[in-house]
Structure formats: C-alpha cells, structure tokens
Design a protein around this motif. Structure first.
Motif, PDB file in Angstrom:
ATOM      1  N   GLU A  20       0.824  -1.210   0.000  1.00  0.00           N
ATOM      2  CA  GLU A  20       0.000   0.000   0.000  1.00  0.00           C
ATOM      3  C   GLU A  20       0.856   1.257   0.000  1.00  0.00           C
ATOM      4  OE1 GLU A  20      -2.623  -0.265   3.301  1.00  0.00           O
ATOM      5  OE2 GLU A  20      -3.776  -1.966   2.496  1.00  0.00           O
ATOM      6  N   LEU A  21       2.019   1.199   0.661  1.00  0.00           N
ATOM      7  CA  LEU A  21       2.902   2.360   0.676  1.00  0.00           C
ATOM      8  C   LEU A  21       3.443   2.644  -0.726  1.00  0.00           C
ATOM      9  CD1 LEU A  21       4.320   4.450   2.511  1.00  0.00           C
ATOM     10  CD2 LEU A  21       6.247   2.860   2.654  1.00  0.00           C
ATOM     11  N   ILE A  22       3.819   1.586  -1.431  1.00  0.00           N
ATOM     12  CA  ILE A  22       4.314   1.752  -2.808  1.00  0.00           C
ATOM     13  C   ILE A  22       3.196   2.298  -3.699  1.00  0.00           C
ATOM     14  CG2 ILE A  22       5.186   0.526  -4.836  1.00  0.00           C
ATOM     15  CD1 ILE A  22       6.545  -1.433  -2.875  1.00  0.00           C
ATOM     16  N   GLU A  23       1.981   1.773  -3.531  1.00  0.00           N
ATOM     17  CA  GLU A  23       0.849   2.254  -4.323  1.00  0.00           C
ATOM     18  C   GLU A  23       0.559   3.724  -4.033  1.00  0.00           C
ATOM     19  OE1 GLU A  23      -2.228  -0.435  -3.275  1.00  0.00           O
ATOM     20  OE2 GLU A  23      -1.624  -1.991  -4.716  1.00  0.00           O
ATOM     21  N   THR A  24       0.690   4.115  -2.775  1.00  0.00           N
ATOM     22  CA  THR A  24       0.460   5.511  -2.413  1.00  0.00           C
ATOM     23  C   THR A  24       1.521   6.410  -3.032  1.00  0.00           C
ATOM     24  OG1 THR A  24      -0.517   4.797  -0.310  1.00  0.00           O
ATOM     25  CG2 THR A  24       0.116   7.101  -0.490  1.00  0.00           C
ATOM     26  N   LYS A  25       2.768   5.956  -3.033  1.00  0.00           N
ATOM     27  CA  LYS A  25       3.832   6.732  -3.679  1.00  0.00           C
ATOM     28  C   LYS A  25       3.540   6.884  -5.177  1.00  0.00           C
ATOM     29  CE  LYS A  25       7.108   8.277  -2.461  1.00  0.00           C
ATOM     30  NZ  LYS A  25       7.452   9.683  -2.170  1.00  0.00           N
ATOM     31  N   GLN A  26       3.071   5.807  -5.799  1.00  0.00           N
ATOM     32  CA  GLN A  26       2.715   5.881  -7.219  1.00  0.00           C
ATOM     33  C   GLN A  26       1.598   6.897  -7.435  1.00  0.00           C
ATOM     34  OE1 GLN A  26       1.290   2.190  -8.878  1.00  0.00           O
ATOM     35  NE2 GLN A  26       0.746   3.109 -10.840  1.00  0.00           N
ATOM     36  N   LYS A  27       0.581   6.886  -6.574  1.00  0.00           N
ATOM     37  CA  LYS A  27      -0.517   7.844  -6.693  1.00  0.00           C
ATOM     38  C   LYS A  27      -0.010   9.269  -6.510  1.00  0.00           C
ATOM     39  CE  LYS A  27      -4.126   4.655  -5.101  1.00  0.00           C
ATOM     40  NZ  LYS A  27      -5.083   4.348  -4.000  1.00  0.00           N
ATOM     41  N   GLN A  28       0.969   9.454  -5.629  1.00  0.00           N
ATOM     42  CA  GLN A  28       1.521  10.788  -5.406  1.00  0.00           C
ATOM     43  C   GLN A  28       2.169  11.352  -6.667  1.00  0.00           C
ATOM     44  OE1 GLN A  28       4.045  10.318  -1.804  1.00  0.00           O
ATOM     45  NE2 GLN A  28       3.030  12.166  -1.101  1.00  0.00           N
ATOM     46  N   VAL A  29       3.058  10.570  -7.267  1.00  0.00           N
ATOM     47  CA  VAL A  29       3.778  11.081  -8.446  1.00  0.00           C
ATOM     48  C   VAL A  29       2.829  11.217  -9.639  1.00  0.00           C
ATOM     49  CG1 VAL A  29       6.041  10.287  -7.722  1.00  0.00           C
ATOM     50  CG2 VAL A  29       4.580   8.737  -9.001  1.00  0.00           C
ATOM     51  N   VAL A  30       1.843  10.316  -9.735  1.00  0.00           N
ATOM     52  CA  VAL A  30       0.870  10.415 -10.828  1.00  0.00           C
ATOM     53  C   VAL A  30      -0.013  11.649 -10.648  1.00  0.00           C
ATOM     54  CG1 VAL A  30      -1.185   9.339 -11.803  1.00  0.00           C
ATOM     55  CG2 VAL A  30       0.861   7.970 -11.431  1.00  0.00           C
ATOM     56  N   ALA A  31      -0.386  11.942  -9.386  1.00  0.00           N
ATOM     57  CA  ALA A  31      -1.188  13.144  -9.114  1.00  0.00           C
ATOM     58  C   ALA A  31      -0.413  14.397  -9.495  1.00  0.00           C
ATOM     59  CB  ALA A  31      -1.583  13.183  -7.641  1.00  0.00           C
ATOM     60  N   MET A  32       0.909  14.391  -9.267  1.00  0.00           N
ATOM     61  CA  MET A  32       1.753  15.517  -9.674  1.00  0.00           C
ATOM     62  C   MET A  32       1.713  15.687 -11.193  1.00  0.00           C
ATOM     63  SD  MET A  32       5.896  15.720  -9.351  1.00  0.00           S
ATOM     64  CE  MET A  32       6.037  14.322 -10.495  1.00  0.00           C
ATOM     65  N   VAL A  33       1.828  14.559 -11.903  1.00  0.00           N
ATOM     66  CA  VAL A  33       1.776  14.605 -13.364  1.00  0.00           C
ATOM     67  C   VAL A  33       0.405  15.085 -13.843  1.00  0.00           C
ATOM     68  CG1 VAL A  33       1.865  13.208 -15.462  1.00  0.00           C
ATOM     69  CG2 VAL A  33       3.520  12.809 -13.636  1.00  0.00           C
ATOM     70  N   ASP A  34      -0.656  14.591 -13.217  1.00  0.00           N
ATOM     71  CA  ASP A  34      -2.008  14.957 -13.639  1.00  0.00           C
ATOM     72  C   ASP A  34      -2.299  16.436 -13.380  1.00  0.00           C
ATOM     73  OD1 ASP A  34      -2.531  12.434 -14.547  1.00  0.00           O
ATOM     74  OD2 ASP A  34      -3.587  11.760 -12.759  1.00  0.00           O
ATOM     75  N   LEU A  35      -1.788  16.980 -12.270  1.00  0.00           N
ATOM     76  CA  LEU A  35      -1.978  18.404 -12.014  1.00  0.00           C
ATOM     77  C   LEU A  35      -1.212  19.232 -13.040  1.00  0.00           C
ATOM     78  CD1 LEU A  35      -3.096  20.721 -10.381  1.00  0.00           C
ATOM     79  CD2 LEU A  35      -1.185  20.468  -8.778  1.00  0.00           C
ATOM     80  N   TYR A  36      -0.014  18.791 -13.380  1.00  0.00           N
ATOM     81  CA  TYR A  36       0.780  19.471 -14.414  1.00  0.00           C
ATOM     82  C   TYR A  36       0.013  19.491 -15.734  1.00  0.00           C
ATOM     83  CZ  TYR A  36       4.789  20.280 -17.555  1.00  0.00           C
ATOM     84  OH  TYR A  36       5.643  20.775 -18.513  1.00  0.00           O
ATOM     85  N   LYS A  37      -0.602  18.357 -16.071  1.00  0.00           N
ATOM     86  CA  LYS A  37      -1.398  18.279 -17.303  1.00  0.00           C
ATOM     87  C   LYS A  37      -2.645  19.149 -17.199  1.00  0.00           C
ATOM     88  CE  LYS A  37      -4.565  15.411 -18.172  1.00  0.00           C
ATOM     89  NZ  LYS A  37      -5.458  14.266 -18.381  1.00  0.00           N
ATOM     90  N   SER A  38      -3.305  19.137 -16.036  1.00  0.00           N
ATOM     91  CA  SER A  38      -4.541  19.916 -15.855  1.00  0.00           C
ATOM     92  C   SER A  38      -4.300  21.406 -15.978  1.00  0.00           C
ATOM     93  CB  SER A  38      -5.165  19.594 -14.494  1.00  0.00           C
ATOM     94  OG  SER A  38      -5.502  18.228 -14.401  1.00  0.00           O
ATOM     95  N   LEU A  39      -3.106  21.843 -15.601  1.00  0.00           N
ATOM     96  CA  LEU A  39      -2.763  23.267 -15.714  1.00  0.00           C
ATOM     97  C   LEU A  39      -2.446  23.656 -17.149  1.00  0.00           C
ATOM     98  CD1 LEU A  39      -0.511  23.667 -12.535  1.00  0.00           C
ATOM     99  CD2 LEU A  39      -2.818  24.586 -12.868  1.00  0.00           C
ATOM    100  N   GLY A  40      -2.312  22.661 -18.024  1.00  0.00           N
ATOM    101  CA  GLY A  40      -2.011  22.946 -19.435  1.00  0.00           C
ATOM    102  C   GLY A  40      -0.554  22.802 -19.770  1.00  0.00           C
ATOM    103  N   GLY A  41       0.214  22.132 -18.918  1.00  0.00           N
ATOM    104  CA  GLY A  41       1.637  21.959 -19.184  1.00  0.00           C
ATOM    105  C   GLY A  41       1.911  20.699 -19.984  1.00  0.00           C
ATOM    106  N   GLY A  42       3.092  20.630 -20.569  1.00  0.00           N
ATOM    107  CA  GLY A  42       3.520  19.419 -21.242  1.00  0.00           C
ATOM    108  C   GLY A  42       3.515  19.477 -22.755  1.00  0.00           C
ATOM    109  N   TRP A  43       2.907  20.498 -23.351  1.00  0.00           N
ATOM    110  CA  TRP A  43       2.853  20.544 -24.816  1.00  0.00           C
ATOM    111  C   TRP A  43       3.923  21.474 -25.403  1.00  0.00           C
ATOM    112  CZ3 TRP A  43       2.138  25.330 -26.962  1.00  0.00           C
ATOM    113  CH2 TRP A  43       1.564  26.323 -26.151  1.00  0.00           C
ATOM    114  N   GLN A  44       4.553  22.262 -24.544  1.00  0.00           N
ATOM    115  CA  GLN A  44       5.526  23.227 -25.072  1.00  0.00           C
ATOM    116  C   GLN A  44       6.735  22.510 -25.630  1.00  0.00           C
ATOM    117  OE1 GLN A  44       4.196  23.350 -22.022  1.00  0.00           O
ATOM    118  NE2 GLN A  44       3.390  25.349 -21.569  1.00  0.00           N
TER     119      GLN A  44
END
Length: 467
Positions: free
Chosen positions: A443-467
């Motif tokens: 569960e700790l590993i899964e939570t770490k995965q969710k953390q880094v994925v949430a960071m990526v998803d917020l970056y995408k939600s803000l409109g980042g990643g296409w530049q």
C-alpha cells in the motif's frame, strides 16, 4: 455573471448560449489568484528530471501514431486555407480548341453562307472549321465578404487543429509519465515481495528446526510452506503486469514490444514537486483544449456570416482574349482573328431557398453548440485542477501515516520472530505480522505511485507538457 459567460458575451454569443447562473471558482484560486508563477509554463524537459523518462517522452512525441495522424490533419487544414484564399481571387486559365460544322443549306446560316465569300472568288466551304486559343478569366466579386470570411474560418480551424495537436501532446506526455511510474512501482512491488519471501523462507527453516526438537509441529511447517508458495505465485502475476505495462508504454512510443530502461531503485525517494496553479486567466491561456474550443467558437461565429451571405446576390465577371479562325492558316492573323469577350452576371436566390435556410440554421445551431462546449471545457479545467490539488494534499498526509505503519510492522517482525523462538508467541502471530507488513509495504508503494501520478495529472490539468 461568471467568467465563462463574460467571455462568451464578449464574443457576441446569443443569450441562449450564456449560462445565467454564476460559475463559482474553486477555493484554491482565491488562495493563489495573484500568483505570477505557473507550473504549466515549465517545459516538460525541465519538469521531469529522470533521464530515462525524458528519453521515452522524446521518443513518444516523435513517433506516436496519433500525433503523426494529427499532423496530417493539420496539413489538410493548412491546405484548406490556401484553397479558400484562391476562391476570392480571379482565376486565369489557358484554353485551346478546334472543331468543324456543316450548316444545312435551307437554314438561316446556310442561306447567309451561300451569299458570302471567304475571299474573293472563294465561297464558303461545305465543312467549316473553327480553331481557337487564348486566356479566359472568371472572378466572383466578394462584396458581402462571404469568401473572405470562409478563409478566416479555415484559419481558425487550422489554429484549432494545431491546439488539438498540442492537447494530444499534453495527454501523451502525461500518459507516458504515468506508465513509466507504474513500471517503477511494479518493480518495487516485485522487490518487496521477494524480500518477504526470503524472510518467510528463513522462518520456514526455523520452524523445521524447531520441529526436530519437538518445539513445533507439522501444521506450522505446512502453513509456512503454503505462505511461501502463495507469495511465489504472486511473483508471476506482478511479472505479467510488468510485461503488459511495458508493452503499453511501447505502444505509446510507437514501437514494437521491447524492454524499457528505468531507474526503479530510487522510486520511493521521489519527492513530488510543489506545483503553482497561478491565476484562473492563465488556465485559459495554457490549456490547449480550451484554446481549441475558443477557436472553434470563433469559426462557428464566422460561419453564420458565411451562411447569411448566401441569401444575398453574387456578382461575377467573365472575360477572355485570344485568337479564333475557321482555318489554321488564319488563326494568328492580327487583327482579323483577334477575339475578346467580357461579361458580368448577377445571381440571387429567389425561389426554393430551403437549402440555404437550412444551412443558415445549422450554422446558428453549431455556434450555440460551440459556445456550450467552450463553457464546458472551462468548467472541466477548473474541476480537474481543484481535484488534483486536493488529491496531492491528501495523498501526502496519507503517505506519511502509511510510512509510520510500515516502520512499526517491520520492527514487529523481528519482535515476533524473537518471541516465537523463545516460545512466547505462536507461529500464527509471526505469519500474520509478516503478512501485514507485506500488505502495508504494498500500500505504501501504491500511495507513492498515486503521489507522483497526481503531480503529473496536475501538471497536465494546468495545461503543461505541450511546449
């Protein structure tokens, strides 16, 4: 009136397309509305610091089939601009032709030919030829700006397709990063399982030794053997998940299945970045899907003017200049064979305008549809950012508590083993402690995965990643 409604009203959208209720912004924008920095402005090559991940994203952006398909759509849209530009400019064509005609004697033309001579002493031939060549031009005068507006529509559609490609890149970058972190998490799950198997195998040997000295029984041995076998079978499940994740990532990269290089050893040490969400207006500028919807709305608005212009008269000019003669030997004689023509025409629909009316109604309906889609894309963007921002905060608290849980359970394994060896604890307590520690680490590993994925998803939600 909410921000989306104000934008729609500024674009001249009918009231029916404007949502009357205020659109309340998420509370996080009240906290950070004055921030000048925005994480979406960071290029993905600077946002991610894992060299293996950077290489994978670079390959995906270059080779992904959906991106390449979208690039061809952009090329089609660019060609459409060129085609529509040519529609309101004069066209000049070169033409040549030849033919012949025999006129009936008892006709008006036949009677005329009987009384005329081609040259002195040369009557009209029975079969009269006709040869011609020259330049011919047509031009529709764009009084109502129908053709120019259609060209501008093509420009907006081209720009929208470009933003669509940027949106696709944003999603692709995020998906590659998610898949990469999933692979790293699975590697850590496999390593955790193997560590647990080694611990249980050591425990199995201890139980067997204790059985020799009659301090344990065959039930304990069998339970340990069953637990070891169960965890070994679990290894193949994780191995299959790794294979599927690798193949999915290779598909995103536009290549056939092959091993993926990754730095899984430092996965649990990844510290999610603190992202700045900036002001709401920046979200409208950075998100490609919002800009795409905005351009489609502008195109739909101009399409109404194009459809309305179909009700008005159209003006055209036709002209031509060249040579024409009944025999090749006279074809280039000047000025006898020189011919010219010019004509103007006015055409206006009077009766049975059903098709034009239907086209106008369709354009109006599509404009309202585009307005709703634009507002929906804005609300969706606000929602995504609010969800991911909250998700990151809650996952951080969740991770810290799970980390303490794992530390306590790891310590309890040693305690349980010592108590078991001194006959102060039952073997079941040791097995359950080991099982709890394995589940907690998982569960700790899964939570770490969710953390880094949430960071990526917020970056995408803000409109980042296409530049």
């Amino acid at each position: 009136m909410g921000i989306p409604a104000l934008i729609l009203q500024a674009c001249g959208i009918p009231d029916i397309a404007i949502k009357k209720a205020d659109t309340k912004l998420p509370e996080i924008y009240d906290q950070g509305a004055q921030q000048e920095e925005n994480s979406a402005l960071v290029k993905w090559k600077d946002f991610f610091d894992d060299p293996y991940l950077l290489s994978l994203i670079d390959t995906a952006v270059a080779n992904n089939k959906e991106i390449n398909i979208m690039l061809q759509r952009i090329s089609v849209a660019e060609n459409e601009i060129q085609a529509r530009k040519g529609a309101y400019l004069p066209t000049v064509n070169f033409g040549a032709g030849s033919g012949g005609e025999k006129t009936g004697k008892f006709t008006r033309n036949g009677a005329v030919e009987d009384n005329l001579q081609i040259a002195k002493g040369q009557p009209f031939p029975t079969f009269l030829g006709n040869y011609q060549f020259g330049l011919f031009s047509t031009w529709e005068i764009d009084i109502w700006k129908k053709l120019r507006n259609a060209t501008q529509v093509a420009v907006f559609e081209y720009m929208a397709s470009t933003e669509g490609k940027n949106f696709l890149v944003t999603n692709l970058v995020a998906e590659v990063a998610r898949s990469y972190y999933e692979l790293m998490a699975l590697d850590n799950q496999l390593d955790n399982l193997e560590q647990n198997i080694r611990i249980q195998q050591d425990g199995l040997e201890v139980v067997k030794q204790l059985q020799v000295y009659a301090r344990s029984n065959s039930l304990a041995v069998k339970r340990y053997e069953a637990e070891v076998a169960k965890n070994k079978s679990r290894k193949y499940e994780i191995t299959q998940q790794i294979t599927v994740a690798e193949n999915r990532l290779n598909f995103l990269l536009g290549r056939t299945p092959q091993p993926i290089q990754r730095a899984s050893a430092g996965f649990m040490d990844i510290a999610p970045k603190m992202l700045r969400i900036g002001a709401p207006s920046q979200l409208l500028k950075n998100r490609p899907d919002i800009k795409k919807a905005e351009l489609e709305l502008a195109a739909a608005d101009l399409n109404i003017d194009v459809a309305r212009a179909n009700f008005y008269p159209s003006f055209g000019i036709k002209a031509g200049v060249g040579f024409e003669a009944f025999a090749l030997k006279y074809l280039i004689n000047t000025p006898e064979s020189l011919a010219a023509t010019i004509a103007g025409e006015l055409v206006a629909p009077l009766v049975n305008r059903n098709a034009i009316t239907a086209e106008y109604k369709n354009a109006s309906a599509k404009q309202i549809q585009a307005a709703y889609e634009y507002e929906q894309s804005i609300i969706n963007a606000y929602t995504e950012v609010a969800n991911q921002f909250s998700n990151i905060n809650n996952l951080d608290k969740n991770y810290q508590l799970k980390k303490k849980q794992v530390e306590s359970l790891v310590q309890s394994i040693d305690v349980a083993n010592q108590l078991f060896k001194s006959a102060r604890a039952d073997y079941l307590e040791v097995l359950l402690t080991q099982r709890d520690a394995l589940d907690a680490k998982k569960e700790l590993i899964e939570t770490k995965q969710k953390q880094v994925v949430a960071m990526v998803d917020l970056y995408k939600s803000l409109g980042g990643g296409w530049q």
